[in-house]
Design an enzyme around this catalytic site. Structure first.
Site, mmCIF file in Angstrom:
data_model
loop_
_atom_site.group_PDB
_atom_site.id
_atom_site.type_symbol
_atom_site.label_atom_id
_atom_site.label_comp_id
_atom_site.label_asym_id
_atom_site.label_seq_id
_atom_site.Cartn_x
_atom_site.Cartn_y
_atom_site.Cartn_z
ATOM 1 N N HIS A 62 0.808 -1.214 0.000
ATOM 2 C CA HIS A 62 0.000 0.000 0.000
ATOM 3 C C HIS A 62 0.848 1.273 0.000
ATOM 4 O O HIS A 62 1.931 1.296 0.567
ATOM 5 C CB HIS A 62 -0.886 0.033 1.251
ATOM 6 N N LYS A 72 5.721 6.569 7.396
ATOM 7 C CA LYS A 72 5.191 5.580 8.339
ATOM 8 C C LYS A 72 6.322 5.096 9.231
ATOM 9 O O LYS A 72 7.475 5.011 8.808
ATOM 10 C CB LYS A 72 4.652 4.337 7.615
ATOM 11 N N TYR A 132 1.156 1.443 13.819
ATOM 12 C CA TYR A 132 1.645 2.287 12.723
ATOM 13 C C TYR A 132 1.515 3.750 13.117
ATOM 14 O O TYR A 132 0.435 4.184 13.512
ATOM 15 C CB TYR A 132 0.771 2.146 11.469
ATOM 16 N N ASP A 168 -6.418 -6.267 -1.910
ATOM 17 C CA ASP A 168 -5.001 -6.488 -2.206
ATOM 18 C C ASP A 168 -4.804 -7.406 -3.411
ATOM 19 O O ASP A 168 -3.823 -7.266 -4.139
ATOM 20 C CB ASP A 168 -4.273 -7.044 -0.986
#
Length: 181
Positions: A62, A72, A132, A168
């Site tokens: 992603h 991130k 995250y 996905d």
């Protein structure tokens, strides 16, 4: 914390340095000054927590499109995962190359991922949880993805995939027209 540069510019593997005594241990997972030393100057605006139940599950790959690209930082707090990032930066000398790191509750490693990278992971154990940190808010419609098994990335997942979301599975394969983000 110890910041180790990966082979992809801007990606860092972060080792926590717990201090312990008879009660257990304590470790810092973020310090504005230490992150400034690696060039991080953005605020974490969102912190997410994911749970994945089945070993072999793959989530990814992603990314968010400009102007919503994000930094991130990922840490595994239960179980173990193989965390993978792909360089999607236009004109980068490591364009479409990837790096990977095992993140686990046991090894207390984290990965810092700058803007312009795709991110995903495979669970190496059942019942994995990840935290995250994000420098940009999730923006529906600004997300993108790459197939987890795209031949142009060369990722070799250690386990046969057991679960992959429909989303996905629908990511496109890369082609010669893809110039990056």
């Amino acid at each position: 914390m110890i910041f180790t540069p990966s082979e992809l510019e801007g990606v860092f593997f972060i080792s926590l340095q717990p201090v312990g005594d008879s009660r257990g241990w304590f470790s810092r997972t973020y310090c504005k000054n230490e992150f400034a030393a690696i060039g991080h100057d953005k605020e974490w605006v969102q912190i997410n927590h994911s749970f994945t139940s089945q070993k072999g599950t793959i989530r990814g790959m992603h990314y968010q499109l400009p102007p919503f690209r994000e930094i991130k930082m990922v840490r595994c707090i239960a179980g173990a995962v193989l965390d993978v990032v792909i360089d999607l930066r236009e004109n980068s000398p490591t364009f479409l190359q990837h790096t990977q790191l095992e993140l686990s509750a046991e090894n207390r490693q984290m990965i810092y991922i700058p803007e312009g990278f795709a991110h995903g992971f495979q669970c190496l154990q059942d019942n994995c949880e990840l935290i995250y940190h994000h420098s940009a808010f999730y923006t529906p419609g600004a997300e993108g993805g790459i197939m987890y098994n795209d031949p142009l990335t060369g990722i070799e997942w250690p386990l046969a995939p057991t679960e992959i979301s429909d989303r996905d599975r629908s990511h496109p394969l890369l082609n010669k027209n893809f110039k990056g983000i």
